[in-house]
Structure formats: structure tokens, C-alpha cells
Design a protein around this motif. Structure first.
Motif, PDB file in Angstrom:
ATOM      1  N   LEU A  53      -5.551  12.513 -20.881  1.00 31.78           N
ATOM      2  CA  LEU A  53      -6.629  12.620 -19.895  1.00 31.78           C
ATOM      3  C   LEU A  53      -7.632  13.686 -20.328  1.00 31.78           C
ATOM      4  CD1 LEU A  53      -4.508  12.486 -16.618  1.00 31.78           C
ATOM      5  CD2 LEU A  53      -5.787  10.624 -17.701  1.00 31.78           C
ATOM      6  N   PRO A  54      -8.932  13.408 -20.278  1.00 34.34           N
ATOM      7  CA  PRO A  54      -9.928  14.386 -20.723  1.00 34.34           C
ATOM      8  C   PRO A  54      -9.954  15.613 -19.829  1.00 34.34           C
ATOM      9  CG  PRO A  54     -11.001  12.515 -19.666  1.00 34.34           C
ATOM     10  CD  PRO A  54      -9.559  12.155 -19.808  1.00 34.34           C
ATOM     11  N   MET A  55      -9.905  16.784 -20.453  1.00 38.30           N
ATOM     12  CA  MET A  55      -9.896  18.055 -19.727  1.00 38.30           C
ATOM     13  C   MET A  55     -11.160  18.866 -19.958  1.00 38.30           C
ATOM     14  SD  MET A  55      -6.901  18.362 -18.176  1.00 38.30           S
ATOM     15  CE  MET A  55      -6.518  20.102 -18.022  1.00 38.30           C
ATOM     16  N   ALA A  56     -11.712  18.786 -21.192  1.00 37.53           N
ATOM     17  CA  ALA A  56     -12.834  19.660 -21.517  1.00 37.53           C
ATOM     18  C   ALA A  56     -13.613  19.109 -22.697  1.00 37.53           C
ATOM     19  CB  ALA A  56     -12.323  21.064 -21.843  1.00 37.53           C
ATOM     20  N   LEU A  57     -14.838  19.590 -22.821  1.00 32.97           N
ATOM     21  CA  LEU A  57     -15.708  19.254 -23.939  1.00 32.97           C
ATOM     22  C   LEU A  57     -15.946  20.531 -24.733  1.00 32.97           C
ATOM     23  CD1 LEU A  57     -17.353  16.836 -25.066  1.00 32.97           C
ATOM     24  CD2 LEU A  57     -19.279  17.654 -23.696  1.00 32.97           C
ATOM     25  N   SER A  58     -15.597  20.505 -26.036  1.00 28.92           N
ATOM     26  CA  SER A  58     -15.687  21.689 -26.893  1.00 28.92           C
ATOM     27  C   SER A  58     -16.818  21.541 -27.900  1.00 28.92           C
ATOM     28  CB  SER A  58     -14.357  21.888 -27.630  1.00 28.92           C
ATOM     29  OG  SER A  58     -14.473  22.908 -28.597  1.00 28.92           O
ATOM     30  N   ASP A  59     -17.639  22.603 -28.020  1.00 31.85           N
ATOM     31  CA  ASP A  59     -18.764  22.637 -28.956  1.00 31.85           C
ATOM     32  C   ASP A  59     -18.621  23.920 -29.778  1.00 31.85           C
ATOM     33  OD1 ASP A  59     -21.199  22.778 -30.262  1.00 31.85           O
ATOM     34  OD2 ASP A  59     -22.370  22.146 -28.535  1.00 31.85           O
ATOM     35  N   ALA A  60     -18.061  23.803 -30.992  1.00 35.17           N
ATOM     36  CA  ALA A  60     -17.666  24.976 -31.784  1.00 35.17           C
ATOM     37  C   ALA A  60     -18.491  25.105 -33.059  1.00 35.17           C
ATOM     38  CB  ALA A  60     -16.181  24.899 -32.136  1.00 35.17           C
ATOM     39  N   TRP A  61     -18.796  26.354 -33.408  1.00 33.57           N
ATOM     40  CA  TRP A  61     -19.432  26.711 -34.680  1.00 33.57           C
ATOM     41  C   TRP A  61     -18.509  27.654 -35.432  1.00 33.57           C
ATOM     42  CZ3 TRP A  61     -24.037  24.625 -36.304  1.00 33.57           C
ATOM     43  CH2 TRP A  61     -24.836  24.002 -35.342  1.00 33.57           C
ATOM     44  N   ILE A  62     -18.342  27.422 -36.733  1.00 36.85           N
ATOM     45  CA  ILE A  62     -17.488  28.270 -37.571  1.00 36.85           C
ATOM     46  C   ILE A  62     -18.373  29.079 -38.519  1.00 36.85           C
ATOM     47  CG2 ILE A  62     -15.555  28.308 -39.195  1.00 36.85           C
ATOM     48  CD1 ILE A  62     -14.917  27.182 -36.380  1.00 36.85           C
TER      49      ILE A  62
ATOM     50  N   SER B   1     -13.740  37.734 -27.290  1.00 34.84           N
ATOM     51  CA  SER B   1     -14.278  37.984 -25.954  1.00 34.84           C
ATOM     52  C   SER B   1     -14.767  36.668 -25.379  1.00 34.84           C
ATOM     53  CB  SER B   1     -15.421  38.998 -26.012  1.00 34.84           C
ATOM     54  OG  SER B   1     -16.464  38.528 -26.853  1.00 34.84           O
ATOM     55  N   GLU B   2     -14.738  36.581 -24.049  1.00 28.82           N
ATOM     56  CA  GLU B   2     -15.065  35.323 -23.401  1.00 28.82           C
ATOM     57  C   GLU B   2     -15.777  35.578 -22.085  1.00 28.82           C
ATOM     58  OE1 GLU B   2     -12.507  31.555 -23.660  1.00 28.82           O
ATOM     59  OE2 GLU B   2     -11.914  32.422 -21.736  1.00 28.82           O
TER      60      GLU B   2
ATOM     61  N   ALA C  92     -16.778  28.129 -20.481  1.00 25.04           N
ATOM     62  CA  ALA C  92     -16.310  29.339 -21.157  1.00 25.04           C
ATOM     63  C   ALA C  92     -17.013  29.460 -22.504  1.00 25.04           C
ATOM     64  CB  ALA C  92     -14.795  29.296 -21.342  1.00 25.04           C
ATOM     65  N   ARG C  93     -17.611  30.619 -22.749  1.00 31.27           N
ATOM     66  CA  ARG C  93     -18.245  30.921 -24.039  1.00 31.27           C
ATOM     67  C   ARG C  93     -17.404  31.985 -24.730  1.00 31.27           C
ATOM     68  NH1 ARG C  93     -22.432  29.199 -20.823  1.00 31.27           N
ATOM     69  NH2 ARG C  93     -24.015  27.941 -21.903  1.00 31.27           N
ATOM     70  N   ARG C  94     -16.846  31.622 -25.883  1.00 35.38           N
ATOM     71  CA  ARG C  94     -15.875  32.503 -26.552  1.00 35.38           C
ATOM     72  C   ARG C  94     -16.328  32.858 -27.970  1.00 35.38           C
ATOM     73  NH1 ARG C  94      -9.959  30.146 -27.335  1.00 35.38           N
ATOM     74  NH2 ARG C  94      -9.974  30.354 -25.068  1.00 35.38           N
ATOM     75  N   ARG C  95     -16.246  34.133 -28.275  1.00 38.55           N
ATOM     76  CA  ARG C  95     -16.467  34.646 -29.631  1.00 38.55           C
ATOM     77  C   ARG C  95     -15.115  35.091 -30.148  1.00 38.55           C
ATOM     78  NH1 ARG C  95     -17.776  40.104 -31.250  1.00 38.55           N
ATOM     79  NH2 ARG C  95     -18.922  40.178 -33.234  1.00 38.55           N
TER      80      ARG C  95
ATOM     81  N   TYR D 164     -17.568  30.638 -32.781  1.00 38.42           N
ATOM     82  CA  TYR D 164     -18.210  30.720 -31.470  1.00 38.42           C
ATOM     83  C   TYR D 164     -18.119  29.339 -30.855  1.00 38.42           C
ATOM     84  CZ  TYR D 164     -21.540  31.264 -27.706  1.00 38.42           C
ATOM     85  OH  TYR D 164     -22.119  31.302 -26.454  1.00 38.42           O
ATOM     86  N   VAL D 165     -17.573  29.262 -29.651  1.00 36.46           N
ATOM     87  CA  VAL D 165     -17.340  27.966 -29.035  1.00 36.46           C
ATOM     88  C   VAL D 165     -17.743  28.002 -27.566  1.00 36.46           C
ATOM     89  CG1 VAL D 165     -14.919  28.522 -28.493  1.00 36.46           C
ATOM     90  CG2 VAL D 165     -15.630  26.130 -28.640  1.00 36.46           C
ATOM     91  N   VAL D 166     -18.314  26.913 -27.115  1.00 37.38           N
ATOM     92  CA  VAL D 166     -18.597  26.707 -25.696  1.00 37.38           C
ATOM     93  C   VAL D 166     -17.704  25.563 -25.230  1.00 37.38           C
ATOM     94  CG1 VAL D 166     -20.339  26.117 -23.970  1.00 37.38           C
ATOM     95  CG2 VAL D 166     -20.985  27.470 -25.986  1.00 37.38           C
ATOM     96  N   VAL D 167     -16.821  25.865 -24.284  1.00 32.66           N
ATOM     97  CA  VAL D 167     -15.890  24.859 -23.771  1.00 32.66           C
ATOM     98  C   VAL D 167     -16.219  24.600 -22.306  1.00 32.66           C
ATOM     99  CG1 VAL D 167     -13.500  24.151 -23.503  1.00 32.66           C
ATOM    100  CG2 VAL D 167     -14.124  25.722 -25.341  1.00 32.66           C
ATOM    101  N   SER D 168     -16.536  23.348 -22.002  1.00 30.80           N
ATOM    102  CA  SER D 168     -16.888  22.957 -20.634  1.00 30.80           C
ATOM    103  C   SER D 168     -15.696  22.231 -20.019  1.00 30.80           C
ATOM    104  CB  SER D 168     -18.119  22.043 -20.654  1.00 30.80           C
ATOM    105  OG  SER D 168     -19.222  22.702 -21.267  1.00 30.80           O
ATOM    106  N   TYR D 169     -15.026  22.906 -19.074  1.00 32.55           N
ATOM    107  CA  TYR D 169     -13.811  22.384 -18.456  1.00 32.55           C
ATOM    108  C   TYR D 169     -14.115  21.657 -17.146  1.00 32.55           C
ATOM    109  CZ  TYR D 169     -11.288  25.719 -21.466  1.00 32.55           C
ATOM    110  OH  TYR D 169     -10.792  26.422 -22.529  1.00 32.55           O
ATOM    111  N   ARG D 170     -13.379  20.599 -16.886  1.00 35.54           N
ATOM    112  CA  ARG D 170     -13.410  19.972 -15.568  1.00 35.54           C
ATOM    113  C   ARG D 170     -12.814  20.939 -14.547  1.00 35.54           C
ATOM    114  NH1 ARG D 170     -11.113  13.877 -15.792  1.00 35.54           N
ATOM    115  NH2 ARG D 170     -10.797  14.473 -13.612  1.00 35.54           N
TER     116      ARG D 170
END
Length: 255
Positions: A149-158, A195-196, A222-225, A236-242
Motif C-alpha cells: 500500500l502506498p505510504m509516501a512519495l520520496s524525492d531524493a538527491w545524492i 536533521s529534519e 519531511a525534509r531531511r538532510r 537531501y530528501v523530501v518525503v511526502s507522507y499520507r
């Protein structure tokens, strides 16, 4: 079912300091927790609550409203009060991958990779990981799932320095693998801290499509470094949770 479990309608309500609507909500809440009502089940209607407990329709509605506010049910016209899947809790004091979070809760993590590419890094991400905006960096977009089941959408940069000139992984490889595991096993880049920040948002059309929710649904973003052993930025990732499936918890200490 445990024979010691009290059914939702086993005993009468009591007069006293606790409002009747609160007592009804508590009965139904405990019935959900003990498995009398499971995800997808429909709770007793307002009319049945009125008949069972001898209360007004306003009192019954208030009890169900409370459970909906707590994220335990969703009230649908024509269907009634439907029990939702339990939310996944994420302690804010612990940094872990999505796969580790799900494994600790007895859930199976999987992914739908939407894209993997070397792309000009966005200004926000560039600032967070300390590179110039527009520099090519690994960009990964995925849908994070629990038991399918979909929980979140992740947009990550390495950070570009992490993978160097290594070939890009295929999308199929990332459909069944943790990003943190790939970074550590392939490049020795172990994420140990960071940090988040978390804020509320609403689902746009893209989020809604991938997470199978209505446009305008509540989201937790959530924006996490993330940092490596030497405290240098890795991700650096932006995770959009339901918001109906996920919540964050934090332990507080009074000084």
C-alpha cells in the motif's frame, strides 16, 4: 478473540464526569485495538448506537466524530464509518531507512521507482548538501509502500561526490532495495545522522495519483538532510507522507 475482551456493547454507560459520547468513543476505540473491528469493517451506525445506549443522535455523532479526528475511521456517505488501517509511527529521535521502519513494525517495504537520473540539482537541495545549484547529481523519485500500500512519495538527491562516475542503477533494482543499503554497500556511504523538518501540506494531483488519495488530502512533508560518519552531507530528501497512514512521535523530557 481474547475472552477477556469487552465487546463494544457489553456493558451500559455510566453516569459521572465522563461524557456519554466519550464513553462510546472509548468503547469503539478499544474494540478496534482488540480486533473486534478490523480495517475495512464498518462501525455501528448512529442509529444503532442510539438504540443500544439510549443516547441522542448528537451524542452518537460526537463519538464517531472523535474517532474520525483521531484517524481511526473514515466516514463515507452511503457506507458509514469505515475502520482505517493503523498508522505507522516514526519516532523523531531515530534516523532510519523506510525499510528499517517497516521491518520493525512487521510490515514489508517495497518501492515503485518513478525515475533515476543525473539531473541539474535544484536550488533547495544544492543549498542543503553544499554544492552549486545546477550541478549534475543523482536524482531518485520513488513511491514508498508498506505491504503493497502506498505510504509516501520520496524525492531524493545524492551528493555528487558520493557516487562519482559510477553507472546509474536501473529502476528495477531500486524497486526492491533500500536507498540507504545501496549507498552503504556500493560506496561505503553510511548515513549516521542528520536533521529534519516536518510541516503540513495538502496533496496535489501528482501526489494524489501516486498515493491513491483524493486531491487535497492531508499530508506530512519531511525534509531531511542526511550526514555520513565525517558529518558531510550525503543526501537531501523530501518525503511526502499520507497523513492518514503515518504519524511522527517524540519523547519529551522536562528539564
Amino acid at each position: 478473540m481474547n475472552v477477556m475482551t469487552i465487546m463494544w456493547n457489553d456493558t451500559e454507560l455510566t453516569s459521572g464526569p465522563l461524557p456519554l459520547w466519550w464513553q462510546i468513543a472509548d468503547r469503539l476505540r478499544r474494540s478496534i485495538e482488540h480486533g473486534e473491528f478490523k480495517a475495512g469493517d464498518v462501525l455501528p451506525s448512529e442509529a444503532l448506537l442510539n438504540e443500544t445506549f439510549g443516547v441522542s443522535r448528537t451524542t452518537a455523532r460526537a463519538a464517531l466524530d472523535r474517532l474520525e479526528q483521531e484517524g481511526l475511521i473514515l466516514r463515507k456517505a452511503g457506507r458509514g464509518s469505515v475502520v482505517l488501517d493503523p498508522k505507522v509511527e516514526q519516532p523523531l529521535s531515530r534516523l532510519s531507512s523506510f525499510a528499517e521502519d517497516m521491518r520493525q513494525r512487521g510490515l514489508s517495504a517495497s518501492y515503485q521507482t518513478l525515475g533515476i537520473s543525473l539531473a541539474p540539482i535544484s536550488g533547495e537541495a544544492a543549498k542543503e548538501i553544499g554544492v552549486e545549484a545546477g550541478r549534475p547529481a543523482l536524482h531518485i523519485e520513488r513511491v514508498l509502500k508498506a505491504d503493497g500500500l502506498p505510504m509516501a512519495l520520496s524525492d531524493a538527491w545524492i551528493h555528487p561526490g558520493v557516487i562519482g562516475d559510477a553507472p546509474l542503477p536501473s529502476p528495477s533494482e531500486f524497486d526492491n532495495r533500500s536507498l540507504y543499503d545501496w549507498l552503504e554497500t556500493s560506496f561505503g556511504a553510511r548515513i549516521v545522522g542528520g536533521s529534519e523538518t516536518i510541516e503540513a501540506a495538502i496533496a496535489d494531483r501528482r501526489m494524489a495519483r501516486h498515493l491513491e488519495i483524493p486531491v487535497g488530502s492531508a499530508m506530512l512533508v519531511a525534509r531531511r538532510r542526511s550526514l555520513g560518519r565525517d558529518k558531510t552531507p550525503i543526501e537531501y530528501v523530501v518525503v511526502s507522507y499520507r497523513a492518514d497512514r503515518y504519524r511522527f512521535t517524540v519523547d519529551l523530557v522536562r528539564s
